[in-house]
Structures are given as C-alpha cells and as structure tokens.
Design an enzyme around this catalytic site. Structure first.
Site, PDB file in Angstrom:
ATOM      1  CG  HIS A 176      -6.552  -2.735   3.421  1.00 21.73           C
ATOM      2  ND1 HIS A 176      -5.766  -1.645   3.134  1.00 21.73           N
ATOM      3  CD2 HIS A 176      -7.777  -2.454   2.915  1.00 21.73           C
ATOM      4  CE1 HIS A 176      -6.492  -0.727   2.483  1.00 21.73           C
ATOM      5  NE2 HIS A 176      -7.719  -1.196   2.336  1.00 21.73           N
ATOM      6  CG  HIS A 214      -8.450  -3.212  -2.154  1.00 18.31           C
ATOM      7  ND1 HIS A 214      -9.377  -2.505  -2.889  1.00 18.31           N
ATOM      8  CD2 HIS A 214      -8.210  -2.467  -1.042  1.00 18.31           C
ATOM      9  CE1 HIS A 214      -9.661  -1.370  -2.257  1.00 18.31           C
ATOM     10  NE2 HIS A 214      -8.986  -1.332  -1.130  1.00 18.31           N
ATOM     11  CG  ASP A 270      -2.026   1.003   1.147  1.00 18.82           C
ATOM     12  OD1 ASP A 270      -3.189   0.592   1.172  1.00 18.82           O
ATOM     13  OD2 ASP A 270      -1.724   2.217   1.057  1.00 18.82           O
ATOM     14  CB  ILE A 271       1.125   4.062  -2.409  1.00 14.32           C
ATOM     15  CG1 ILE A 271       2.299   4.903  -2.870  1.00 14.32           C
ATOM     16  CG2 ILE A 271      -0.157   4.870  -2.346  1.00 14.32           C
ATOM     17  CD1 ILE A 271       3.509   4.119  -3.234  1.00 14.32           C
ATOM     18  CD  GLU A 296      -7.731   5.915  -1.322  1.00 18.72           C
ATOM     19  OE1 GLU A 296      -7.652   5.841  -0.075  1.00 18.72           O
ATOM     20  OE2 GLU A 296      -6.733   5.997  -2.050  1.00 18.72           O
TER      21      GLU A 296
HETATM   22  P1  AMP Z   1      -9.835   1.489   0.339  1.00 21.22           P
HETATM   23  O1  AMP Z   1     -10.411   1.490  -1.073  1.00 21.22           O
HETATM   24  O2  AMP Z   1     -10.589   2.406   1.253  1.00 21.22           O
HETATM   25  O3  AMP Z   1      -9.685   0.107   0.890  1.00 21.22           O
HETATM   26  O4  AMP Z   1      -8.379   2.125   0.259  1.00 21.22           O
HETATM   27  C1  AMP Z   1      -7.561   1.940  -0.875  1.00 21.22           C
HETATM   28  C2  AMP Z   1      -6.128   1.759  -0.464  1.00 21.22           C
HETATM   29  O5  AMP Z   1      -5.360   1.731  -1.666  1.00 21.22           O
HETATM   30  C3  AMP Z   1      -5.539   2.885   0.419  1.00 21.22           C
HETATM   31  O6  AMP Z   1      -4.976   2.313   1.594  1.00 21.22           O
HETATM   32  C4  AMP Z   1      -4.495   3.541  -0.487  1.00 21.22           C
HETATM   33  O7  AMP Z   1      -3.361   3.973   0.238  1.00 21.22           O
HETATM   34  C5  AMP Z   1      -4.159   2.419  -1.455  1.00 21.22           C
HETATM   35  N1  AMP Z   1      -3.691   2.893  -2.749  1.00 21.22           N
HETATM   36  C6  AMP Z   1      -4.277   3.800  -3.547  1.00 21.22           C
HETATM   37  N2  AMP Z   1      -3.560   3.986  -4.663  1.00 21.22           N
HETATM   38  C7  AMP Z   1      -2.483   3.167  -4.570  1.00 21.22           C
HETATM   39  C8  AMP Z   1      -1.360   2.906  -5.403  1.00 21.22           C
HETATM   40  N3  AMP Z   1      -1.188   3.518  -6.569  1.00 21.22           N
HETATM   41  N4  AMP Z   1      -0.437   1.999  -4.971  1.00 21.22           N
HETATM   42  C9  AMP Z   1      -0.599   1.371  -3.789  1.00 21.22           C
HETATM   43  N5  AMP Z   1      -1.636   1.585  -2.974  1.00 21.22           N
HETATM   44  C10 AMP Z   1      -2.571   2.463  -3.336  1.00 21.22           C
END
Ligand code: AMP
Length: 132
Positions: free
Chosen positions: A95, A93, A29-30, A88
């Site tokens: 975590h 996905h 995760d970025i 988001e």
């Molecule tokens: P959520 O959809 O609420 O589960 O959150 C999406 C997750 O994806 C967040 O923790 C972000 O930090 C992560 N994220 C978003 N864009 C990227 C990326 N380009 N590379 C890695 N992680 C990402």
C-alpha cells in the site's frame, strides 16, 4: 483460482491503473484511505510478500518508489506512507498512502467516498507522472 489482482493485471476486471512493467502492476485502491492510495503488486501471484524471491521483493520496492514519487507530485502531502497488510487479498501487495499525520494511514478508520470521476482523474494525473 486466480486472485482478484491477477484478474486486474490481465485486464479481466477493471482498475484505475497507474503503471506496469514486465513484473509489477500499480493501480488505485478501490476502497482507499484517501485520494492517491495505490497498490503495487507483483504479476507473479504469490500470497505472502515475504515468500517472494529476494530479488523480486527488492525490485518491487524500487518500482514502488517510482510510483510513490509520481503520487507525491499529484497529491499534496508530507510523504507517501508504506504499508503491507495482506489480510484481505491473498496476492502480495504494497500500500502506498499519501500522509500528513499518523491517522492518515490508520487502516481501521472509515474510508472516504471517492467518485468514479475523481478515481479516473487521479489515475490519469498520477500515471502521467510515472517515470519507469
Ligand atoms: P489487504 O489484503 O488487507 O492489504 O487489503 C487489500 C486491499 O485491496 C484493500 O485496501 C482493498 O480496498 C483493496 N482492493 C480489493 N479489491 C480491489 C479491487 N478490485 N481494486 C482495487 N483495490 C482493491
């Protein structure tokens, strides 16, 4: 339009990759809750995790188990916490978050700054431990 995760899977945008097989992809995760915070995604682009085919969903958790074992070998922690949010990025996905306390998997907390060098080091060390 392809999701940001589909672009990562296709290599169109960079990621700190951990592992992949024919159906799933794992990367750091970025904006992590802590070092080793990893996302596991299906290559098939489906927004909501519970819309996945049941067999794919079950196999995704088994893939995540293999990634979690590798993370735990590299990051000292009590266990690997599992969470699904999806508010988001509209691409299902899981975590995987190394945790010692409940607070370590609080998605409202401020995130630590992690350098590119540390991301690269983590991705290399964790990916080396993955046994698919
Ligand atoms: P959520 O959809 O609420 O589960 O959150 C999406 C997750 O994806 C967040 O923790 C972000 O930090 C992560 N994220 C978003 N864009 C990227 C990326 N380009 N590379 C890695 N992680 C990402």
């Amino acid at each position: 339009m392809a999701s940001i995760f589909t672009k990562i899977i296709k290599g169109e945008i960079p990621s700190y990759k951990i592992a992949e097989d024919d159906r799933f992809f794992a990367f750091l995760d970025i904006n992590p809750l802590g070092e080793g915070h990893t996302l596991v995604v299906p290559k098939e682009e489906i927004d909501y995790i519970f819309d996945l085919n049941a067999e794919v969903l079950a196999d995704m958790m088994v893939f995540a188990q293999k990634i979690a074992k590798a993370i735990k070998e590299v990051i000292p922690c009590n266990r690997i916490g599992v969470s699904v949010i999806g508010l988001e990025v509209p691409h299902a996905h899981i975590h995987l978050v190394p945790i010692n306390t409940l607070g370590d998997i609080n998605f409202s907390k401020s995130r630590p700054q992690i350098s590119k060098e540390v991301f690269e080091d983590l991705s290399q060390k964790i990916s080396q431990k993955v046994i698919l």
